[in-house]
Design a protein around this motif. Structure first.
Motif, mmCIF file in Angstrom:
data_model
loop_
_atom_site.group_PDB
_atom_site.id
_atom_site.type_symbol
_atom_site.label_atom_id
_atom_site.label_comp_id
_atom_site.label_asym_id
_atom_site.label_seq_id
_atom_site.Cartn_x
_atom_site.Cartn_y
_atom_site.Cartn_z
ATOM 1 N N ASP B 175 7.412 -3.537 6.895
ATOM 2 C CA ASP B 175 8.012 -2.262 6.475
ATOM 3 C C ASP B 175 9.434 -2.102 7.022
ATOM 4 O O ASP B 175 10.300 -1.523 6.364
ATOM 5 C CB ASP B 175 7.136 -1.077 6.867
ATOM 6 N N CYS B 201 5.434 -6.014 0.473
ATOM 7 C CA CYS B 201 5.567 -5.397 1.790
ATOM 8 C C CYS B 201 4.190 -5.299 2.436
ATOM 9 O O CYS B 201 3.285 -4.666 1.894
ATOM 10 C CB CYS B 201 6.169 -3.993 1.650
ATOM 11 N N ASN B 203 2.849 -3.389 4.862
ATOM 12 C CA ASN B 203 3.263 -2.188 5.590
ATOM 13 C C ASN B 203 2.221 -1.834 6.651
ATOM 14 O O ASN B 203 1.197 -1.230 6.349
ATOM 15 C CB ASN B 203 3.440 -1.025 4.596
ATOM 16 N N ILE B 212 6.839 4.241 10.787
ATOM 17 C CA ILE B 212 7.358 4.334 9.418
ATOM 18 C C ILE B 212 8.061 5.672 9.164
ATOM 19 O O ILE B 212 9.014 5.750 8.387
ATOM 20 C CB ILE B 212 6.212 4.088 8.390
ATOM 21 N N ILE B 221 6.564 2.903 0.346
ATOM 22 C CA ILE B 221 7.514 1.813 0.092
ATOM 23 C C ILE B 221 7.538 1.516 -1.403
ATOM 24 O O ILE B 221 8.593 1.289 -2.000
ATOM 25 C CB ILE B 221 7.110 0.543 0.879
ATOM 26 N N GLU B 264 3.234 -2.936 -2.363
ATOM 27 C CA GLU B 264 3.070 -2.461 -0.987
ATOM 28 C C GLU B 264 1.610 -2.574 -0.608
ATOM 29 O O GLU B 264 0.746 -1.934 -1.217
ATOM 30 C CB GLU B 264 3.534 -1.006 -0.871
#
Lengths: 324, 368
Positions: B175, B201, B203, B212, B221, B264
């Motif tokens: 991320d 990603c 994340n 985040i 994202i 994501e």
């Protein structure tokens, strides 16, 4: 034989390499429809299409990073950075990716790419259209650095750079783009990277330069010759790896070395070359190697011409060496 | 090429989830995956977990210098590995991808060679651990500089498109990478060119210590893809089958000529950022304990149990078998010894220029 300017020699070299090898592809800002802001790529998109002469987004990181990926995947990209001063947003792609890819993968992946950049002063461009950043690249293991000074060399060196298996930073002094014309043969010749050219043979003093200040260096040499001094003039052409053999041979012959460069002096190519001459030939020298360089200041607009090595500064330094 | 199935809508408000916490299949379609493949997914996830534990032991015993633990990312990484065509598509990984390397079938001896930085490393011990690469498997050598591999992934994808190779470039990152300029530059260029790239990603909501919430004000994202004109898929990355199916759809979409996308995969990071990090300084043990209750391995185990594809004996045997294989590969890697020190002057260029010859001679004399 046709005569050409440097910009025409670039265009010709790109054209020849693109027609020889379909992996060769151009990318950069305005290189397509516009033909580049200096017209280096004029007419090439019409000839090879928008996929092989690619207008990129306004992003040096995208241009240089995509070139790394294109090269690693098997293409031979030639990236244009509109002015060398604008390479910095993309510098991580050159330093962290292009320069280190072969090394960090143990030779598994490579990035055979050329990055063309107009460099140097003389066009009243101020801070961000005048710099000579070659030392940054030379200081980063994994990059080769070429700085051209004549149309003939430009064609042969650019073609050699495109065929080279390593990333090559190809610096083009913008003030020389249209300064002179010379005969440039239509045949497929290469000039090896890493080899200097002796522009004038002489016995009294070695004037070593490259790129833009070759003009002032050769003028100074003519004035010296008229005054009865016999200078040797060397054009490095490649600054990484520079041609140590040619430089040391000349230095051993004349015993006096003056290095002329337009880049700032601090931690420069000129410093590296003169330091090496001192280290290796100390007992054969008649005087300490000296440098005429650009200054360690941001590039000024009003003093555009004064910033670059002038014939007067070169002659004064040469006199010091000869009188030592 | 025509893309066969379109199952997932981009920009969903809730993450795509196909298996719930209790292991129920909750998707609106049949997964259709054979038992062998489902068990293979489990095996790869378990192997990734065991590898992580083994790498940490290598740190504690002083045999290696660094590890970026991937525990918590196993579902996402195994999903990615099985969705692409191994050895055909290109993978541009990041440093928390050792579980992905395992699932990509990077030889175990190479994995340990890279970890030890010794002669078993195809990259000749040049990079810190957790930085693998393999030309044979089209796995682009990992670079520490965050997001710097994203523009190269875009470039490779452009080459794939121009030369119609039928390949896809899959590029993974954390991320934190999404805040870098290179992330924007690379995704934008790939999107403009309609290049076959899938940006993924993983994340885990932490860039070392930075949550985040300090990284982005975006609600996800995935939603950032909207600005680039490409689909963004928001996925529960703790669900191996959700990761697998969404990745497969994004990859086949790219292969069919519909361009780039962003996926994501929301995961948990069960360990610290790296062996050099103490995550108790910024993340409460309570928060971590709560995250550990959502374990991708446990969720998938429950799913398999419901189909009689998992029992404790089988899993124990499997774990022992994996441990044995890893240990054998480690021992083999340890046998190879140190790389030749003079190799440090190789591969800077295609051939050594004079100055590297000089520097190499200097070291050779010193070592004589």
């Amino acid at each position: 034989m046709p005569t050409m300017t440097m910009i025409q020699a670039i265009n010709t070299a790109l054209d020849e390499e693109m027609s020889r090898d379909e992996r060769v592809l151009l990318l950069g800002e305005d290189v397509g429809k516009r033909g580049g802001v200096f017209l280096a790529t004029e007419g090439l998109q019409q000839k090879y299409g928008p996929d092989r002469v690619m207008d990129s987004p306004l992003s040096e990181a995208a241009i240089l990073g995509a070139a790394v990926g294109l090269a690693a995947h098997g293409m031979r990209p030639v990236a244009e950075i509109q002015f060398a001063d604008y390479v910095f947003p993309g510098i991580d792609q050159l330093f962290s990716q292009a320069a280190k890819l072969r090394y960090r993968s143990g030779g598994q992946f490579t990035a055979p790419m050329v990055v063309r950049m107009p460099t140097g002063g003389g066009v009243k461009g101020g801070h961000h259209h005048s710099q000579s950043p070659e030392a940054h690249f030379a200081h980063t293991g994994g990059l080769k650095v070429v700085v051209v000074s004549t149309p003939y060399d430009t064609k042969g060196l650019l073609k050699a750079a495109i065929r080279n298996d390593d990333p090559v930073v190809f610096l083009e002094p913008k003030r020389l783009y249209r300064a002179t014309r010379e005969e440039v043969p239509g045949d497929d010749y290469l000039i090896p990277i890493g080899r200097a050219a002796i522009r004038r043979e002489g016995a009294d003093i070695s004037l070593i330069s490259y790129g833009g200040p070759m003009v002032e260096t050769q003028k100074a040499a003519e004035e010296m010759a008229a005054a009865g001094i016999d200078p040797e003039v060397i054009d490095l052409r490649t600054v990484m790896p520079w041609d140590k053999e040619t430089v040391l041979n000349s230095a051993a012959k004349t015993g006096r070395v003056l290095m002329i460069s337009e880049a700032p002096r601090m931690a420069s190519v000129a410093s590296e070359v003169t330091a090496t001459v001192s280290e290796e030939l100390f007992d054969q020298l008649l005087a300490p190697p000296m440098r005429v360089t650009g200054f360690d200041i941001p590039y000024p607009l009003a003093q555009d011409k004064l910033y670059m090595p002038t014939v007067t500064r070169i002659l004064n330094a040469a006199k010091k060496l000869l009188d030592y | 090429m025509v893309q066969e199935k379109v199952r997932f809508q981009p920009f969903s408000g809730e993450p795509v989830r196909l298996i719930d916490e209790q292991g129920h299949w909750i998707a609106g379609f049949e997964h259709g995956l054979p038992p062998d493949l489902l068990r293979r997914f489990y095996r790869d996830m378990l192997a990734a977990r065991i590898l992580d534990e083994k790498l940490i032991i290598l740190i504690r015993t002083g045999k290696t210098s660094f590890v970026a633990p991937h525990s918590g990312h196993e579902g996402a990484q195994v999903g990615i590995a099985h969705a692409l065509r191994k050895g055909h598509d290109w993978l541009f990984p990041y440093y928390r991808d050792m579980g992905l390397m395992l699932a990509m079938e990077l030889p175990l001896v190479e994995i340990f060679g890279q970890t030890l930085g010794n002669a078993a490393d195809p990259a000749k011990g040049r990079q810190m651990p957790s930085h693998p690469g393999s030309k044979k498997l089209n796995i682009f050598s990992v670079c520490s500089a965050i997001a710097s591999h994203i523009p190269p992934a875009a470039g490779a994808a452009i080459s794939m498109k121009l030369r119609r190779t039928g390949q896809v470039a899959v590029c993974t990152f954390g991320d934190g990478a999404t805040s870098e300029g290179d992330w924007h530059a690379g995704i934008n260029f790939a999107a403009v060119q309609g290049a076959p790239a899938v940006f993924v990603c993983q994340n885990n909501r932490y860039a070392i210590s930075v949550n985040i919430s300090r990284q982005t004000a975006s609600e996800s994202i995935a939603i950032k893809a909207h600005a680039y004109g490409i689909p963004g898929y928001y996925v529960d990355g703790m669900d191996v089958l959700a990761s697998y199916f969404v990745m497969q759809e994004a990859i086949e979409r790219a292969r069919a000529g519909h361009g780039a996308s962003l996926v994501e995969l929301v995961v948990n990071r069960f360990g610290p950022h790296s062996s050099a990090d103490d995550d108790s300084r910024y993340r409460s043990r309570e928060e971590l304990a709560a995250e550990r209750l959502h374990d991708p391995l446990v969720r998938f185990q429950r799913f398999l149990e419901k189909q009689d594809l998992w029992d404790a004996n089988w899993a124990n045997e499997l774990g022992l078998e994996i441990s044995k294989e890893l240990e054998a590969a480690l021992q083999e890697a340890l046998q190879t010894g140190e790389p030749d020190p003079l190799e440090m002057f190789d591969d800077v260029f295609a051939a050594r220029p004079w100055h590297l010859e000089e520097q190499r001679r200097l070291v050779a004399e010193e070592l004589r």
